[in-house]
Design a protein around this motif. Structure first.
Motif, short mmCIF file in Angstrom:
data_model
loop_
_atom_site.label_atom_id
_atom_site.label_comp_id
_atom_site.label_asym_id
_atom_site.label_seq_id
_atom_site.Cartn_x
_atom_site.Cartn_y
_atom_site.Cartn_z
N THR A 384 -36.49 6.65 67.90
CA THR A 384 -36.02 7.00 68.97
C THR A 384 -36.02 6.20 69.92
OG1 THR A 384 -38.45 7.22 69.49
CG2 THR A 384 -36.82 9.61 68.54
N ASP A 385 -35.78 5.55 70.72
CA ASP A 385 -35.82 4.64 71.77
C ASP A 385 -37.70 3.80 71.92
OD1 ASP A 385 -33.27 4.69 72.21
OD2 ASP A 385 -33.25 4.97 74.45
N ASP A 555 -30.31 8.35 72.84
CA ASP A 555 -31.79 8.50 72.51
C ASP A 555 -32.25 9.63 71.39
OD1 ASP A 555 -34.57 8.39 71.39
OD2 ASP A 555 -35.61 9.01 74.15
#
Length: 701
Positions: A384-385, A555
């Motif tokens: 994920t971001d 994301d």
């Protein structure tokens, strides 16, 4: 390095009783792989809201969700992914859309797909494009350890099989080692006893046959060495990292369910040590160097569910397809743990994602219960971001669901001892979600024929519905542990979207878009079954489709997404097919997408299982970006009765697992339906095959 004398290069061959699932799969395959799942009612008998039920409310909030999806796409494009599916999810209009045929505007064939497509065929061989060579890397029964006998059909035993490559190879992963040595990890999904043992009597298997089958299930870790002159690989017999895991190997239960009363058994009163892993289908490799393998059709191994009187337990068993009395393989005769009447909790110890550290030959594999229990086809991670790991998972059953897990802790980069310790339990705590897909077209336009709606695409938005986070349940009436043990029932309650057998899933390493293979569902729209919806738009969907999912703002940790259908598979002459807007007359026919992979150029590669078009299964490359989006080209086909698994697409080599060659109705070990790979007079053997370009150029160039 030279190729082993008993495993020569295979010749390059030029192009040249159906199961209950209505695909091209043999009934024998259905019998041994999934216990004839498609011959029975789908286990999902829930009355949770369907797509049509929520259409009116969905349309009222469509503009809000689509606005969020557009914002996400723009954000991703701004991050350097302009032109990707995240920035623009394909051309509108298609063969039957308002814009006419899109794509194929004279652009050059995309890099990575520049080969002569293999024509549909029924040859008993691995058929590849002109200019490509191939080699069998390893086959069922080949030794992994020194002082292990070579394969002998008439001299099989459990002890030999524990030291040999297992049966029915499926997922293949390749990890780096020093120099030209690599580490190959392989799943062994199931056994086909009729094809393994001469004179096999299904009604009365012997203990030796049963224990040999136990040993032929599971996993293999094998070091392979690259040939400097070709794309061939040779197993390094006796390498210190070589391992076999099978039905009697120890596996550790970890996460919230470990130790729970419903996983305790007579042999394991603590509920923390399970023996074996079963029906391992596809899998994935993590950024921290471990291997995820998915337990799928575990229902078929457990007997006497029909004797269960408690209605709650009976409902749970039925939702997982565990039913009836005696099993096909009769394992319950030789070990009480396969008898529900004697060990009611044993089945709860299977159906998990398993994590293995192949670099540590002393490590114990771990069943990660925080990822939920269902018929896992695969488990594919993406970061994920903010540095957490998301794992995408499909539940391979008609009308079942698509899931995502997001870890509570972030990933620690690097391969240091501290990073490895930190990441070792990353998958034991997090949030498990299930997907709800919403279309953006009026319900009347989704008529089940595959005809595109007025806006030119099957597409829409979606949400990730939380089921459980750590020890907190979001499902009324279920504890966190119950949600993880009986995840299907939890997803029924929250109203997830019933899908057409979500199998493998693969995030694009270039764009982050996530691709989902939905293999088929001949019962879509049948009496009493869920009808078509925009994410599953065809009735009697015998050829399957592929969905492209774009997380909000790109994301993987998002709780909203946009989606569209990339492929509606089948005969391109069939008006119900769709190839991302690409001209149907210029694509290869493709049916029943199963396993997915990406090449270095961003092309999606699809292997098939159960081709319903009359040809053998194969491997296909598909462009997902640019003017050639949807261009579908067949790279190879597999032998008679076989399925294409794996695959691994490297710069200079393609690896595929040829699973269950010769698995045709009526075939036996002494009357085989295929002579591949060893020739006439030999039993067909599941094998991993390497393919490369004879000129030394990269694949598809």
């Amino acid at each position: 390095m030279s190729i082993a004398p008993d495993r020569p290069l295979l010749p390059v061959i030029g192009t040249g009783a159906s199961s209950p699932c209505s695909s091209g799969r043999a009934a024998l395959t259905c019998r041994y792989r999934c216990g004839d799942a498609c011959a029975h009612e789908a286990p999902n008998a829930s009355s949770n809201e369907t797509f049509a039920d929520v259409m009116e409310s969905a349309l009222s909030r469509r503009s809000v969700l689509r606005a969020g999806a557009v914002v996400g796409a723009v954000a991703v494009a701004g991050a350097g992914l302009a032109g990707s599916p995240a920035a623009a999810v394909g051309p509108k209009g298609g063969p039957s859309g308002p814009g006419g045929p899109a794509g194929h505007h004279g652009a050059r064939t995309p890099k990575g797909l520049r080969f002569t497509p293999v024509a549909p065929n029924v040859q008993d061989a691995v058929v590849t494009p002109p200019g490509y060579d191939q080699q069998v890397v390893i086959s069922w029964g080949d030794p992994l350890f020194r002082r292990t006998p070579a394969f002998d059909l008439n001299q099989q035993s459990a002890e030999r099989q524990k030291r040999q490559f297992g049966f029915n190879n499926d997922f293949v992963g390749v990890l780096p080692l020093a120099g030209r040595t690599r580490l190959m990890v392989v799943n062994h999904e199931y056994t086909s006893e009729t094809l393994m043992f001469p004179g096999y009597d299904p009604a009365n298997p012997t203990r030796e046959q049963v224990e040999t089958a136990w040993a032929a299930h599971g996993l293999s870790v094998v070091a392979v060495r690259e040939d400097r002159r070709t794309g061939a690989l040779e197993p390094v017999v006796g390498h210190r990292l070589n391992r076999r895991f099978h039905t009697t190997s120890e596996f550790e239960l970890t996460g919230p369910v470990a130790g729970h009363p419903l996983v305790r058994t007579t042999a394991d009163p603590a509920g923390r040590t399970a023996l074996g892993t079963l029906n391992n289908c596809s899998g994935g490799l993590t950024p921290w160097g471990t291997w995820l393998t998915a337990e799928e059709n575990i229902n078929q191994y457990f007997a006497n569910a029909a004797t269960v009187a408690d209605p709650v337990t009976a409902k749970r068993l039925a939702r997982y397809g565990i039913a009836g009395t005696a099993t096909e393989r009769k394992w319950e005769r030789f070990d009480d743990r396969f008898d529900i009447a004697k060990e009611p909790n044993e089945a709860n110890r299977f159906g998990w994602v398993v994590e293995i550290d192949p670099y540590d030959p002393t490590s114990t594999p771990r069943k990660r219960t925080a990822l939920g229990r269902f018929k896992h086809e695969a488990a594919q991670p993406r970061i994920t971001d903010d540095g957490h790991v998301a794992v995408y998972m499909g539940d391979d059953e008609r009308f079942d669901y698509f899931y995502k897990f997001v870890s509570a802790k972030t990933v620690r980069k690097g391969s240091s001892a501290s990073a490895r310790r930190h990441n070792a339990d990353l998958l034991d705590d997090g949030t498990l979600y299930v997907a709800r897909f919403t279309g953006d077209s009026p319900a009347i336009e989704i008529d089940g024929t595959g005809r595109l709606p007025a806006d030119g695409q099957f597409d829409g938005s979606g949400e990730w519905i939380p089921l459980v986070s750590g020890r907190r349940s979001f499902v009324p009436g279920m504890t966190a542990e119950e949600v993880l043990l009986f995840t299907r029932l939890a997803a029924d309650i929250v109203g997830a979207t019933k899908m057409d057998r979500p199998e493998d899933v693969e995030p694009s390493p270039r764009t982050g878009a996530v691709y989902i293979a939905l293999t088929n569902n001949s019962n879509r729209g049948a009496a009493g079954a869920a009808g078509p919806d925009e994410a599953n738009p065809r009735k009697a969907n015998k050829n399957g489709h592929v969905i492209e999912l774009v997380e909000r703002r790109g994301d993987a940790g998002a709780t909203r997404f946009a989606w569209n259908i990339l492929l509606l598979c089948g005969d391109p002459a069939d008006p119900s097919t769709y190839f991302g807007g690409y001209a149907a007359k210029d694509v290869s026919p493709i049916s029943c997408p199963d396993n997915l992979a990406f090449d270095r150029y961003g092309n999606l590669w699809i292997s098939t299982d159960g081709n319903a078009l009359g040809s053998h299964d194969g491997l296909f490359g598909v462009a997902v970006e640019g003017p050639e989006r949807g261009a579908t080209r067949q790279f190879l086909t597999v032998p008679t009765g076989a399925e294409t698994c794996g695959p691994v697409i490297e710069r200079d080599r393609v690896l595929v697992a040829v699973q269950h060659p010769g698995e045709k109705d009526g075939a036996t070990a002494t009357a085989p339906a295929s002579t591949w790979p060893d020739g006439a007079g030999r039993v067909p053997r599941p094998s991993v095959v390497a393919v490369w370009q004879r000129s030394g150029r990269s694949i598809g160039m």
